[in-house]
Write a protein that holds these residues in place. Structure first.
Motif, PDB file in Angstrom:
ATOM      1  N   ARG A 118       0.916  -1.279  -0.207  1.00 47.90           N
ATOM      2  CA  ARG A 118      -0.223   0.048   0.060  1.00 47.90           C
ATOM      3  C   ARG A 118       0.935   1.399  -0.073  1.00 47.90           C
ATOM      4  O   ARG A 118       1.938   1.466   0.410  1.00 47.90           O
ATOM      5  N   PHE A 120       0.400   5.698   1.210  1.00 48.53           N
ATOM      6  CA  PHE A 120      -0.295   6.287   2.399  1.00 48.53           C
ATOM      7  C   PHE A 120      -0.982   7.670   1.662  1.00 48.53           C
ATOM      8  O   PHE A 120      -0.133   8.231   0.843  1.00 48.53           O
ATOM      9  N   ARG A 124       4.441   8.868   3.243  1.00 47.76           N
ATOM     10  CA  ARG A 124       5.212   8.283   4.413  1.00 47.76           C
ATOM     11  C   ARG A 124       6.518   7.754   3.827  1.00 47.76           C
ATOM     12  O   ARG A 124       6.550   6.367   4.206  1.00 47.76           O
ATOM     13  N   LEU A 125       7.327   8.233   3.284  1.00 47.70           N
ATOM     14  CA  LEU A 125       8.835   7.786   2.786  1.00 47.70           C
ATOM     15  C   LEU A 125       9.614   7.669   3.986  1.00 47.70           C
ATOM     16  O   LEU A 125       9.176   8.410   5.048  1.00 47.70           O
ATOM     17  N   PHE A 126      10.827   7.035   4.025  1.00 47.99           N
ATOM     18  CA  PHE A 126      11.827   7.507   4.813  1.00 47.99           C
ATOM     19  C   PHE A 126      12.579   8.481   4.361  1.00 47.99           C
ATOM     20  O   PHE A 126      13.386   8.421   3.495  1.00 47.99           O
ATOM     21  N   PRO A 127      12.405   9.448   5.123  1.00 46.02           N
ATOM     22  CA  PRO A 127      12.814  10.923   4.487  1.00 46.02           C
ATOM     23  C   PRO A 127      14.330  10.994   4.211  1.00 46.02           C
ATOM     24  O   PRO A 127      14.784  11.615   3.236  1.00 46.02           O
ATOM     25  N   GLU A 128      15.109  10.535   5.092  1.00 48.31           N
ATOM     26  CA  GLU A 128      16.602  10.711   4.902  1.00 48.31           C
ATOM     27  C   GLU A 128      17.308   9.651   4.305  1.00 48.31           C
ATOM     28  O   GLU A 128      18.583   9.563   4.164  1.00 48.31           O
ATOM     29  N   MET A 129      16.573   8.569   3.474  1.00 45.62           N
ATOM     30  CA  MET A 129      16.989   7.599   2.707  1.00 45.62           C
ATOM     31  C   MET A 129      16.948   8.026   1.565  1.00 45.62           C
ATOM     32  O   MET A 129      16.049   8.991   1.065  1.00 45.62           O
ATOM     33  N   VAL A 137      14.119  -1.135   0.778  1.00 44.67           N
ATOM     34  CA  VAL A 137      13.478  -1.641   1.974  1.00 44.67           C
ATOM     35  C   VAL A 137      12.426  -2.444   1.735  1.00 44.67           C
ATOM     36  O   VAL A 137      11.870  -3.436   2.159  1.00 44.67           O
ATOM     37  N   VAL A 184      18.384  12.023  -1.729  1.00 46.76           N
ATOM     38  CA  VAL A 184      17.616  11.873  -0.573  1.00 46.76           C
ATOM     39  C   VAL A 184      16.056  12.122  -0.676  1.00 46.76           C
ATOM     40  O   VAL A 184      15.856  13.355  -1.152  1.00 46.76           O
ATOM     41  N   ARG A 186      13.441  13.282   0.916  1.00 46.10           N
ATOM     42  CA  ARG A 186      12.960  14.215   1.286  1.00 46.10           C
ATOM     43  C   ARG A 186      13.213  15.563   0.354  1.00 46.10           C
ATOM     44  O   ARG A 186      12.488  16.441   0.282  1.00 46.10           O
ATOM     45  N   ARG A 200       8.140   1.979  -4.054  1.00 45.57           N
ATOM     46  CA  ARG A 200       8.495   1.028  -2.824  1.00 45.57           C
ATOM     47  C   ARG A 200       7.698   0.039  -2.581  1.00 45.57           C
ATOM     48  O   ARG A 200       7.927  -1.109  -2.329  1.00 45.57           O
ATOM     49  N   ALA A 201       6.360   0.436  -2.849  1.00 43.23           N
ATOM     50  CA  ALA A 201       5.081  -0.630  -2.648  1.00 43.23           C
ATOM     51  C   ALA A 201       5.214  -1.977  -3.542  1.00 43.23           C
ATOM     52  O   ALA A 201       5.278  -2.922  -3.418  1.00 43.23           O
TER      53      ALA A 201
ATOM     54  N   ARG B 236      19.735  -1.021   6.960  1.00 47.04           N
ATOM     55  CA  ARG B 236      18.476  -0.137   6.258  1.00 47.04           C
ATOM     56  C   ARG B 236      16.964  -0.576   6.969  1.00 47.04           C
ATOM     57  O   ARG B 236      16.224   0.275   7.452  1.00 47.04           O
ATOM     58  N   LEU B 239      17.279   1.506   9.974  1.00 49.01           N
ATOM     59  CA  LEU B 239      17.000   3.090   9.569  1.00 49.01           C
ATOM     60  C   LEU B 239      15.525   3.398   9.233  1.00 49.01           C
ATOM     61  O   LEU B 239      14.916   4.233   9.786  1.00 49.01           O
ATOM     62  N   GLU B 243      13.022   6.270  11.284  1.00 45.65           N
ATOM     63  CA  GLU B 243      12.416   7.063  10.653  1.00 45.65           C
ATOM     64  C   GLU B 243      10.900   7.038  10.823  1.00 45.65           C
ATOM     65  O   GLU B 243      10.120   7.921  10.817  1.00 45.65           O
ATOM     66  N   ASP B 244      10.186   5.826  10.336  1.00 46.19           N
ATOM     67  CA  ASP B 244       8.840   5.679  10.424  1.00 46.19           C
ATOM     68  C   ASP B 244       8.571   4.289  10.797  1.00 46.19           C
ATOM     69  O   ASP B 244       8.533   3.525   9.862  1.00 46.19           O
ATOM     70  N   MET B 251       5.891  -1.734   5.051  1.00 46.23           N
ATOM     71  CA  MET B 251       6.744  -2.123   3.907  1.00 46.23           C
ATOM     72  C   MET B 251       7.354  -3.588   4.206  1.00 46.23           C
ATOM     73  O   MET B 251       8.459  -4.155   3.422  1.00 46.23           O
ATOM     74  N   ARG B 366      22.591  11.598   8.040  1.00 49.81           N
ATOM     75  CA  ARG B 366      20.886  11.471   7.916  1.00 49.81           C
ATOM     76  C   ARG B 366      20.561  12.006   9.339  1.00 49.81           C
ATOM     77  O   ARG B 366      19.501  12.592   9.330  1.00 49.81           O
ATOM     78  N   MET B 369      20.076  15.568   9.407  1.00 47.32           N
ATOM     79  CA  MET B 369      18.927  15.921   8.529  1.00 47.32           C
ATOM     80  C   MET B 369      17.734  15.751   9.341  1.00 47.32           C
ATOM     81  O   MET B 369      16.811  16.801   9.509  1.00 47.32           O
TER      82      MET B 369
END
Lengths: 292, 381
Positions: A118, A120, A124-129, A137, A184, A186, A200-201, B236, B239, B243-244, B251, B366, B369
């Protein structure tokens, strides 16, 4: 407005019909041929939060290979329904089965590995990746390397890292943001972030992809691109469940639609059927008091 | 990276700006040929092994070495603080789980060694140090799992409080239980094995240099391991959890599993520190494992740069080095040992670092940030 959009319902229907013809002519089977096999079944699901009934005896089923729309006014329970399907909430009663197996009570990551992915409503990503890492991921969902394998750099670690990276790049190319792979997430634009979330999904190898208002905040041209992307995803064999506000977008792309209002299903059918349903019109436009 | 700071005044020299935007030292290092990098790493490691002789460097040497405590011992102290910082960095820096009771694992490692080896122990096993090491590490890891299992459902502050409680339970249990001997402690914990050709033990009481070398070797192994983990699916996953957490689980990340691993690995490294400590000191009691210790290590990790392996190493080394360096220096006002002021000075240094470099001395990019994002959340522009 100069958007290249299907304007009238009739045209929308024509476009739908034409599209399935084209699909039937090529390798992908048309909606009519694949109508028999049920992928996901929501069976009399009720979900209560204390006294609030968010979903009230909702039933519908998704067939393999279709694009299914879930619509309704704000607060109708669309996202709640999504959350119940992906294991975030547990239904108070009723069952949800996926590929014939109940998913109620399963852990979220198990459901993901089972084939439901899914996005969102609010990204809702992993912002610093980086974009690539975000997708990796998702690809990791099916990997088996764990601490021992990573610590000692066993062959499987290298093999999975390589295949995960390749898959992630391929998916970034598929959604059209491969040039941003090292950025990145973000720092990506809003539209790119939405696309990245879809990539990603998709990396979790879903049979069912649930998109929660993917077009929110898009301009008409971007919406059109998104429609093309959703169709492209369907053509790879993934069933798509779409929550959307924008009726034109829903009408233009879905095979079937369920309409929710106040947690109840008020209509189900093809876009044309749903559009003409008086209950749906009432839900969206309101009912004059004397007519009720 | 494209985020060249546009708002910086033009006074910044152009070359410096480019240096910054191209990743600074780390960016430069990453662009080198692998052979160059290997040579640099080896040179760096050799220099680290030669640190006990730093006092022999003309002019600079005497400024570096400690006065009130012999330099090799100070180096060994640094080595186990660095180990602790590395372990805590896995828990706090990588997985984002705030653990205030990290000294608990250090204590578990040290006490297991003491129980198995010391003649004071009720077990009366009197094993050698080396034989006790694997058992101690296993016990530390299991204690990490035992603490982690029920508590990892908690987040943020709540987790911090529970871990704080864990460390206090261990300390109070050690103080009051007969088995762990409280203040009396354990004496005659054997040193690591091995002797020179003339029969003198390598790990004696007179010279701490071999202990430092042992510590340094362990640190290098730990760095390699932690780095391997960080640059893999495991890193990963950590991390993503940091982050979330919910998005990560949806995921397909097995959040509980990876959080438990972070705790177990952190506990393992903490236990390693405890084992080394017990082997060098030969004596320990419950006063060693005060809460301050946990806070100090956490301060070191944050000061050095949470989430960055080399930041954690620098932070861990500094929290041990600064107080040791202050020993034996007369303060100008009361003419006592400056060591007495160590916490005041230390506090001042930490405050300065937090004002001028809140992301830590060698920050994780990271993490830096994330910190910026939080700043925005607190004070929206």
């Amino acid at each position: 407005m100069s958007e290249p959009h299907v304007e009238t319902p009739q045209q929308a229907d024509e476009a739908n019909a034409h599209r399935s013809d084209v699909a039937g002519g090529t390798s992908a089977p048309g909606p009519a041929e694949r109508s028999s096999d049920v992928l996901l079944e929501v069976d009399h699901v009720t979900l209560r939060f204390g006294g609030v009934v968010a979903l009230n005896d909702v039933s519908f089923s998704l067939r393999k290979g279709e694009i299914f729309g879930l619509i309704g006014p704000n607060g109708a329970g669309k996202t709640t329904c999504f959350n119940a399907m992906t294991g975030v909430y547990r239904p108070t009663s009723g069952t949800i089965s996926f590929n014939g197996e109940s998913i109620v009570g399963k852990k979220k990551h198990e459901i993901t590995r089972g084939g439901i992915a899914r996005t969102f409503q609010n990204v809702r990503l992993f912002p610093e990746m980086t974009a690539l890492e975000n997708v990796m991921v998702g690809a990791d969902a099916h990997h088996k390397t764990s601490v021992v394998g990573a610590l000692f750099r066993l062959p499987r670690h290298w093999q999975e890292e390589r295949s995960g990276r390749e898959k992630a790049l391929e998916l970034l190319r598929f959604v059209g943001i491969v040039h941003r792979a090292g950025e990145v997430s973000r720092n990506l634009s809003y539209g790119e972030q939405r696309r990245l979330e879809i990539a990603r999904a998709l990396a979790t190898n879903p049979t069912l992809l649930c998109l929660d208002e993917p077009a929110a905040g898009f301009n008409p041209a971007e919406k059109e691109e998104l429609l093309a992307l959703i169709r492209k995803i369907r053509d790879t064999g993934v069933t798509v469940l779409l929550i959307e506000h924008d009726m034109r977008l829903v009408m233009g792309v879905t095979d079937r639609i369920v309409v929710l209002e106040f947690g109840k299903k008020i209509a189900e059918g093809t876009p044309a059927e749903v559009r003409d349903n008086p209950k749906v019109i009432a839900a969206y436009l309101g009912v004059p008091t004397d007519a009720a | 990276m494209s985020d060249v700071k546009v708002d910086k005044p033009a006074a910044v020299p152009a070359d410096k700006k480019n240096w910054r935007s191209s990743g600074g030292v780390r960016g430069w290092f990453g662009r080198q040929h692998w052979a160059v990098r290997t040579v640099l790493i080896i040179v760096f490691a050799v220099l680290a092994y030669l640190l006990p002789y730093a006092g022999d460097i003309p002019v600079l040497g005497p400024q570096i070495i400690t006065e009130g405590i012999d330099w090799p011992s100070a180096l060994f102290n640094m080595s186990y603080y660095v180990l602790l910082a590395l372990g805590l960095n896995v828990v706090v820096g990588f997985a984002g789980l705030l653990d205030l009771g990290y000294v608990g694992f250090f204590a578990v490692g040290a006490y297991t060694v003491a129980l198995l080896t010391s003649p004071d122990s009720i077990l009366k096993t009197e094993w050698g140090w080396l034989a006790a090491v694997p058992v101690a590490l296993a016990v530390a890891m299991v204690s990490g799992l035992i603490l982690g299992w029920p508590t990892l459902r908690l987040r943020g502050d709540y987790l911090a409080i529970v871990t704080l409680g864990f460390a206090e339970i261990i300390r109070i249990f050690a103080t009051s239980s007969e088995t762990l001997r409280g203040d009396r402690g354990f004496a005659d914990i054997p040193h690591p094995p091995g002797s020179y050709s003339d029969g003198k033990p390598i790990f004696g009481v007179a010279d701490a240099t071999p202990y430092y070398w042992l510590g340094l070797s362990v640190i290098i192994l730990v760095i390699l391991g932690v780095r391997n983990l960080d640059r893999s699916r495991v890193g990963r996953s950590w991390l993503a959890i940091r982050e979330d957490e919910e998005a990560a689980e949806i995921m397909g990340v097995r959040t509980i599993k990876y959080k438990l691993w972070a705790f177990a690995i952190g506990a393992f490294i903490g236990g390693l520190g405890g084992v080394m400590f017990a082997g060098q000191q030969g004596f320990m009691n419950s006063q060693t494992f005060i809460l301050q210790f946990s806070i100090l290590v956490l301060a070191g990790v944050v000061m050095g740069g949470s989430g960055n392996i080399f930041g954690a190493i620098l932070g861990g080394a500094l929290i041990s080095y600064i107080p040791d360096r202050l020993r034996g220096i007369e303060d100008p006002i009361f003419h006592t040992d400056l060591f007495g002021f160590r916490f005041a000075i230390f506090g001042a240094i930490i405050i300065l670092i937090m004002i001028f470099r809140p992301q830590g001395l060698i920050p994780s990019r990271r993490r830096a940030m994330e910190l910026k994002d939080r700043e925005k959340e607190v004070a929206p522009q």
